[in-house]
Design a protein around this motif. Structure first.
Motif, mmCIF file in Angstrom:
data_model
loop_
_atom_site.group_PDB
_atom_site.id
_atom_site.type_symbol
_atom_site.label_atom_id
_atom_site.label_comp_id
_atom_site.label_asym_id
_atom_site.label_seq_id
_atom_site.Cartn_x
_atom_site.Cartn_y
_atom_site.Cartn_z
ATOM 1 N N HIS A 1 -1.340 7.100 0.885
ATOM 2 C CA HIS A 1 -2.549 7.834 0.490
ATOM 3 C C HIS A 1 -2.906 8.734 1.649
ATOM 4 O O HIS A 1 -2.260 8.716 2.696
ATOM 5 C CB HIS A 1 -3.702 6.858 0.249
ATOM 6 N N GLN B 1 -7.169 -0.799 3.977
ATOM 7 C CA GLN B 1 -6.884 -1.786 5.042
ATOM 8 C C GLN B 1 -8.150 -2.528 5.458
ATOM 9 O O GLN B 1 -8.131 -3.738 5.675
ATOM 10 C CB GLN B 1 -6.264 -1.084 6.247
ATOM 11 N N SER C 1 -6.265 5.165 2.972
ATOM 12 C CA SER C 1 -5.453 4.042 3.473
ATOM 13 C C SER C 1 -6.285 3.160 4.394
ATOM 14 O O SER C 1 -6.239 1.929 4.313
ATOM 15 C CB SER C 1 -4.248 4.559 4.261
ATOM 16 N N ILE D 1 0.850 -1.189 0.000
ATOM 17 C CA ILE D 1 0.000 0.000 0.000
ATOM 18 C C ILE D 1 0.889 1.243 0.000
ATOM 19 O O ILE D 1 1.771 1.378 0.838
ATOM 20 C CB ILE D 1 -0.938 0.014 1.220
#
Ligand code: F6P
Length: 552
Positions: free
Chosen positions: A531, A540, A536, A528
């Protein structure tokens, strides 16, 4: 170059507006009953009644002057000449060439485009004839029964809208299906209903790079091969429509099964090109050509009629009057015809993707409003849903009522109820209902004085809500072609007045690029990246819930 807000007509309109904003259409009709005759225009099978607008002759004179000062006549000529009016992409905008039934040469980069337009049209006709006649056979030698169009945006909405609108003209053996959403439920539902032996997939994408379309096309191809067990069978069941021959070949569709169009056709203006193949498959060559004829007839009117008697120009100017002076932020399209139920969605892309912009052609920010939010649904359903806001809400949202005059094909009594409602709504929006009328009505109902005064404010309708009434002599290919061309040109005229490029769409790029990065993150092919905290956390959460789901 003069910016719009410095034009003399713009300033004159502002000064005119200080008086006009207080007019009520009820009084305008009272003092000038002839307006219904004057503000009325018939063209290419369409009748437009624009008398229920907050205008007088002087308003129209000033608006026409604005169009002149903003260079509308020059831009119309530039478009029909094939000039590269799509300046940020250095392209012409030549959807008018695709329906140039007079066949007069239209030259782009020194080449007359008409021979290639006619060639593709002839190929489409041959192919459509083969499929419709049953001559084109699937891999088990059965005729095609189902056409599945895979495309999105302009490669979906136009063909879908027209196929729905002209269903009574459709081939009885061919069922049409449209897949645009990458949410697999749409494709799954269609694949459940069709058979690989008798289904033709038409993959439509101007760029042939659109992730949603290519994903759906790959899945459809796997589904097909799983059943046919023969790569050679793909040629009988997959055709492509695109400007990108290499990408079509890379996908695995034989370029012999590809129908071409060109970069001077914008996606949302492309239903007249090979993107109209599903339309021709469903309706046949004759009806497709009749649709082109209708559009061409509107094109000729648009190109040659004086501004004051020019249907697309008038519609555009009325829009400008409300958006830029009254501050109307939205515009409603409401067909009183179930067959036209996708028309609002089609116009939504056409208008909002064309004119939803804030940078003028010279790269400077505009200091005025541009495209309104286009929305709507079939009128009868709208009456029982969102019309409350249109009648008594705080927004002004001009409305286009659209219907067919022809009641043939309708069950007895239905068409009259439909049109009675449409005419009644236009009248109600215009007149409203004043306190005196409400008082009389409540007195007749025997309400006490106290009850009457308490209820009265809720039952008053201000009226003065503008609308256009557009009547098709019949919902047929010719009139529908003219109707679509009418809106295309209206939008172009507004873009010209706002000094924006109506033919690019840079605004859709950012989301596409970010989605690509996040797609890799969601599928786990990359970690990832950084962001914002919200994005984010959402990524997740997706991983966490899928871990939990697969552990169950
Ligand atoms: O994302 C917007 C858009 O580019 C539209 O302008 C276009 O109609 C649609 O995507 C589909 O694009 P394509 O035909 O290239 O797949």
């Amino acid at each position: 170059m003069n910016t719009l807000s410095q034009l003399p007509a713009w300033r004159a309109l502002w000064s005119h507006f200080t008086r006009a904003r207080d007019w009520h259409m009820r009084s305008l009709f009272g003092t000038d009953p002839d307006r219904a005759q004057r503000y009325w225009i018939e063209q290419s099978g369409l009748t437009l009644d624009y008398s229920k607008n907050r205008i007088t002759d002087q308003t129209l004179t000033l608006l026409i002057e604005l169009a002149r000062e903003a260079g509308v006549p020059e831009q119309i000529n530039a478009m029909f000449r094939g000039d590269k009016i799509n300046t940020t992409e250095h392209r012409a905008a030549l959807h008018i060439a695709l329906r140039n039934r007079s066949n007069t040469p239209i030259v782009v980069d020194g080449e007359d485009v008409m021979p290639k337009v006619n060639d593709v049209l002839a190929r489409m006709s041959r192919f459509a004839h083969a499929v419709r006649s049953g001559e084109w056979l699937g891999y088990t030698n059965q005729p095609i029964t189902d056409i599945v169009n895979i495309g999105i945006g302009g490669s979906d909405l136009g063909p879908l809208m027209v196929c729905q609108a002209l269903k009574p003209f459709a081939h009885p053996r061919l069922s049409m299906h449209f897949i645009s959403n990458v949410d697999s439920s749409q494709l799954k539902e269609v694949l459940r209903r069709v058979h690989s032996e008798t289904t033709l997939f038409v993959v439509e994408s101007k760029t042939f790079t659109t992730h949603e379309t290519l994903t759906n096309a790959h899945t459809a191809r796997e589904w097909f091969l799983h059943r046919a067990q023969d790569e050679a069978a793909v040629a009988r069941h997959f055709v492509a429509v695109s400007t990108n021959q290499q990408a079509v070949a890379d996908f695995g569709i034989d370029p012999a099964n590809m129908f071409e169009f060109w970069d001077w056709v914008g996606g949302r203006f492309s239903l007249w090109s090979a993107i109209g193949l599903p339309i021709m498959l469903s309706l046949g060559e004759k009806n497709f050509l009749a649709m082109l004829d209708g559009a061409h007839s509107m094109d000729n009117h648009f190109r040659t009629a004086p501004l004051e008697a020019n249907m697309p120009v008038l519609l555009a100017l009325l829009g400008i009057w409300y958006i830029n002076f009254f501050g109307a932020g939205s515009h409603v399209i409401t067909p009183y015809d179930q067959y036209l139920h996708r028309f609002p969605a089609f116009i939504q892309q056409l208008d909002m993707e064309s004119n939803g912009k804030q940078t003028a052609r010279d790269g400077q920010p505009v200091d005025y409003e541009t495209a309104p939010i286009i929305w709507g649904d079939t009128g009868i359903n709208g009456q029982h849903a969102f019309f409350q806001l249109l009648h008594q809400g705080t927004h002004i949202s001009p409305i286009d009522f659209i219907a067919s005059l022809d009641r043939r094909g309708s069950l007895p009594g239905h068409h009259e109820i439909l049109l009675a409602n449409m005419f009644a709504q236009g009248e109600a929006f215009m007149r409203g209902k004043g306190a005196e009328e409400v008082r009389d009505e409540l007195e007749d109902q025997g309400l006490s004085a106290e009850e009457l005064e308490a209820l009265l404010p809720f039952k008053v309708f201000g009226g003065n809500r503008p609308s256009n009434t557009l009547l098709l002599s019949r919902l047929d290919p010719f009139c529908l072609g003219a109707l679509i061309a009418l809106y295309e040109h209206k939008i172009f005229v507004q873009g010209t007045i706002w000094n924006i490029n109506s033919f690019d769409q840079w605004g859709v790029e950012l989301g596409k690029r970010l989605a690509k990065t996040i797609f890799d993150e969601l599928s786990g092919t990359t970690g990832i990246f950084i962001h914002d905290a919200s994005t984010s956390r959402l990524i997740q959460l997706y991983h966490a819930s899928n871990r939990t789901a697969s552990a169950r």
